[in-house]
Design an enzyme around this catalytic site. Sequence first.
Site, mmCIF file in Angstrom:
data_model
loop_
_atom_site.group_PDB
_atom_site.id
_atom_site.type_symbol
_atom_site.label_atom_id
_atom_site.label_comp_id
_atom_site.label_asym_id
_atom_site.label_seq_id
_atom_site.Cartn_x
_atom_site.Cartn_y
_atom_site.Cartn_z
ATOM 1 N N ASP A 264 -17.494 71.881 11.391
ATOM 2 C CA ASP A 264 -16.565 70.950 11.626
ATOM 3 C C ASP A 264 -16.789 69.783 11.980
ATOM 4 O O ASP A 264 -18.374 69.807 12.682
ATOM 5 C CB ASP A 264 -16.006 71.604 12.841
ATOM 6 C CG ASP A 264 -14.516 70.300 12.472
ATOM 7 O OD1 ASP A 264 -13.633 70.561 12.009
ATOM 8 O OD2 ASP A 264 -14.493 69.558 13.199
ATOM 9 N N THR A 265 -16.906 68.484 11.042
ATOM 10 C CA THR A 265 -17.379 67.214 10.929
ATOM 11 C C THR A 265 -16.289 67.082 11.734
ATOM 12 O O THR A 265 -14.971 66.591 11.787
ATOM 13 C CB THR A 265 -17.596 66.703 9.780
ATOM 14 O OG1 THR A 265 -19.191 67.568 9.332
ATOM 15 C CG2 THR A 265 -18.823 65.331 10.300
#
Length: 200
Positions: A69-70
């Site tokens: 996840d960014t």
Amino acid sequence: MKIILASKSPRRKEILEKININFKVMPSNFDENQIIFNNNPIEFCQILAHEKAKNVAMKNENYFIIGADTIVVEKNQIFPKPRNEEEAVKFLQYLSNKTHQVYTGISFIFNGESLKFYEKTDVTFRNISLTDIKFYIKNHNPYDKSGGYGIQDYSSIFISKINGCFFNVVGFPLSKFYNKFRFFLKKIPENCLVKNSEKL
């Protein structure tokens, strides 16, 4: 060893393919809105990555699961994927002429073992005109990218410098992933691994 990338991001898939790992893609159905931002971006991105990996791991026993996840953050304010043109303009105007941080959390899950880690990159935007912002939004796709931009596309003209991993800003910190992956493999029994080490 059977590997799943628990992400629908075509950019993560493309980056992971660079190091010759055999894997398949299976997007997670985890609802990110279940997790409330706690003003700790390091912890937050790792929790999201782990929950995504867990969601896929529950349905795929004996697979090595990679979750990611960014997030884009500036002064503890998160800039998610913009929902519409107005929000995309607002995000890019706010980030203009500032340095923000991009964090990517990564999670590994395999046979009850897990590992979480993160990477951080500082990104500095030049002063961006409204004309450039609107052109980018109209001609490119900011809606599937955290912060409303993709460093690998036309919006690269917004950036004056970065400090850290380029691939992390795209969405997958390849160098740190590779080193953590090799470390994690040492904990896995040999009979679970493929014989051709070049594929790892």
